[in-house]
Motif scaffolding. Structure first.
Motif, short mmCIF file in Angstrom:
data_model
loop_
_atom_site.label_atom_id
_atom_site.label_comp_id
_atom_site.label_asym_id
_atom_site.label_seq_id
_atom_site.Cartn_x
_atom_site.Cartn_y
_atom_site.Cartn_z
N ARG A 131 0.83 -1.20 0.00
CA ARG A 131 0.00 0.00 0.00
C ARG A 131 0.87 1.25 0.00
O ARG A 131 0.56 2.24 -0.68
N GLN A 132 1.97 1.22 0.73
CA GLN A 132 2.84 2.39 0.78
C GLN A 132 3.52 2.61 -0.56
O GLN A 132 3.67 3.76 -1.01
N ARG A 133 3.93 1.52 -1.23
CA ARG A 133 4.53 1.68 -2.56
C ARG A 133 3.54 2.30 -3.53
O ARG A 133 3.89 3.15 -4.35
N ASP A 134 2.27 1.86 -3.46
CA ASP A 134 1.26 2.42 -4.34
C ASP A 134 1.02 3.89 -4.04
O ASP A 134 0.86 4.70 -4.96
N GLU A 135 1.00 4.26 -2.76
CA GLU A 135 0.78 5.65 -2.40
C GLU A 135 1.95 6.53 -2.85
O GLU A 135 1.76 7.67 -3.24
N GLU A 136 3.15 6.00 -2.81
CA GLU A 136 4.30 6.76 -3.27
C GLU A 136 4.26 6.97 -4.77
O GLU A 136 4.70 7.98 -5.30
N ASP A 137 3.70 6.00 -5.50
CA ASP A 137 3.62 6.11 -6.96
C ASP A 137 2.47 7.00 -7.41
O ASP A 137 2.55 7.60 -8.48
N PHE A 138 1.39 7.07 -6.61
CA PHE A 138 0.18 7.77 -7.06
C PHE A 138 -0.18 8.97 -6.20
O PHE A 138 -1.31 9.40 -6.21
N SER A 139 0.75 9.49 -5.45
CA SER A 139 0.46 10.67 -4.63
C SER A 139 1.66 11.61 -4.65
O SER A 139 2.75 11.24 -5.09
N CYS A 323 -10.67 14.69 -4.35
CA CYS A 323 -11.83 14.10 -3.66
C CYS A 323 -11.71 12.58 -3.61
O CYS A 323 -11.85 11.96 -2.55
N VAL A 324 -11.45 11.97 -4.76
CA VAL A 324 -11.49 10.51 -4.81
C VAL A 324 -10.25 9.91 -4.15
O VAL A 324 -10.32 8.82 -3.56
N TYR A 325 -9.11 10.59 -4.21
CA TYR A 325 -7.91 10.04 -3.59
C TYR A 325 -8.07 9.97 -2.06
O TYR A 325 -7.75 8.96 -1.43
N VAL A 326 -8.59 11.06 -1.48
CA VAL A 326 -8.78 11.09 -0.03
C VAL A 326 -9.80 10.03 0.39
O VAL A 326 -9.61 9.31 1.38
N PRO A 340 -14.51 -2.79 -4.14
CA PRO A 340 -13.20 -2.66 -3.49
C PRO A 340 -12.21 -1.95 -4.41
O PRO A 340 -12.06 -2.33 -5.59
N THR A 341 -11.55 -0.94 -3.91
CA THR A 341 -10.70 -0.07 -4.73
C THR A 341 -9.45 0.29 -3.96
O THR A 341 -9.49 0.48 -2.74
N GLU A 342 -8.33 0.40 -4.67
CA GLU A 342 -7.05 0.81 -4.11
C GLU A 342 -6.55 2.05 -4.85
O GLU A 342 -7.04 2.37 -5.94
N PRO A 343 -5.57 2.78 -4.28
CA PRO A 343 -5.08 3.99 -4.96
C PRO A 343 -4.52 3.74 -6.35
O PRO A 343 -4.57 4.64 -7.19
N GLN A 344 -4.02 2.52 -6.62
CA GLN A 344 -3.49 2.27 -7.95
C GLN A 344 -4.57 2.17 -9.03
O GLN A 344 -4.26 2.11 -10.22
#
Length: 354
Positions: A131-139, A323-326, A340-344
């Motif tokens: 999850r942290q890797r995905d957040e680093e890539d998409f935030s 909006c959708v990221y938060v 079910p949805t993830e930041p990626q």
């Protein structure tokens, strides 16, 4: 060398299991978790409102089921579920011959904690890392405090710790093969037990324990609740053991299906088509006005004109990125459809106006 080679294959009268039996029982339990996770995921995608809770709390529910199951087998068979399935038992560590069926209380609880908590903590840590890797890539990377930098350094060191653990495990297995070590896994050393084969007396003892289990009709309420819980765990253990007896081949197929080498094929075969937009959005949306409010360019979350339009690949709906990221980061699902949805799953939309 002949004595060392005897650990590779099992003699008929020896109670020392071979390395192949030990690795097979470990792979059996590793195949059960992804199979159950996939089943819960399919249910959650088909009906998010009903099965969303077990999907979001799968690790905790699986931990509870694992605790009941492993405690039942440790109490009645002196082995974990997979060890009992392959005809093995846990005996106190030492160089002497295996004794009768049964573990000391301390060995029992150490075994239970190591069997259940270690896989749970490892799964949570790996999910957190992914999850942290995905957040680093998409935030957007913001300023970090000292504590956050230390946390990221610890996370970055996890792959090296995992590699060191795998090297230790491999070395322990080699020592077991050549007769130097009595256990093939360091976790067994921490529990102060080792594995041996079941014999006829052990099977007789297990049957005797099962026949002595009766309903405490005159006991207290707590004793009745404990008896009902143990009976439910026993029924689940027996049914799961019987099912696995018929589905070992299917579990091996699942293990191959979810292997890292096969993930590209799995994604190609299991990718879902984009669902149509929910009907209640069209019914509940206000009519378009002169100033543009209520048209299809509005974000379903803030009800304003979209800025930095972003689509969710799981539902096909378009939102403002902020909006959708938060929302997805906090709830792990689509705010409209509930999938079910993830930041990626956030995809930036580029239009001629932008």
């Amino acid at each position: 060398m002949a004595e060392a080679g005897a650990h590779l294959t099992s003699a008929a009268g020896s109670q020392q299991p071979s390395i192949f039996e030990l690795l097979a029982q470990e792979s059996l339990m590793e195949a059960v978790r992804p199979a159950l996770r996939h089943a819960v995921k399919v249910l959650a995608e088909s009906n998010p409102s009903r099965f969303g809770f077990p999907w979001r709390n799968f690790d905790e529910l699986y931990l509870l089921l694992d605790l009941l199951l492993q405690n039942h087998f440790l109490s009645h068979c002196s082995a974990s579920f997979s060890e009992n399935f392959y005809g093995l038992k846990r005996v106190p560590g030492g160089r002497g011959p295996p004794g009768r069926l049964g573990l000391p209380a301390k060995s029992h609880w150490r075994s239970l904690l190591l069997l259940c908590l270690v896989p749970y903590l490892r799964a949570k840590l790996e999910a957190k890392l992914a999850r942290q890797r995905d957040e680093e890539d998409f935030s957007i990377r913001l300023a970090q405090s000292r504590g956050q930098r230390l946390y990221r350094a610890a996370v970055a060191a996890y792959p090296y710790v995992s590699s060191a653990w795998q090297a230790w495990l491999f070395g322990q297995q080699l020592l077991f093969v050549f007769g130097v070590a009595r256990t093939h896994n360091p976790l067994l050393m921490l529990a102060r037990v080792r594995l041996a084969r079941l014999n006829v007396e052990d099977i007789r003892d297990m049957e005797l324990k099962s026949s002595k289990t009766g309903n405490p009709a005159g006991g207290s309420l707590l004793q009745r609740v404990w008896w009902l819980t143990s009976q439910a765990a026993r029924a689940a253990a027996v049914s799961l053991s019987s099912s696995l007896s018929l589905g070992v081949f299917f579990l091996q197929f699942l293990e191959w299906w979810y292997s890292s080498d096969n993930q590209s094929t799995v994604k190609a075969l299991t990718s879902l088509p984009a669902p149509p937009p929910p009907l209640h959005l069209l019914q509940d949306s206000p009519p378009a006005s002169a100033n543009g409010s209520g048209d299809s360019r509005n974000c379903p979350l803030c009800r304003k004109l979209r800025t930095n339009a972003t689509v969710l690949s799981t539902s096909g709906l378009v939102f403002c990125y902020r909006c959708v990221y938060v929302y997805v980061k906090a709830n792990r699902r689509c705010p409209v459809s509930g999938y079910p949805t993830e930041p990626q799953h956030l995809i930036k939309i580029y239009s001629p106006e932008s």
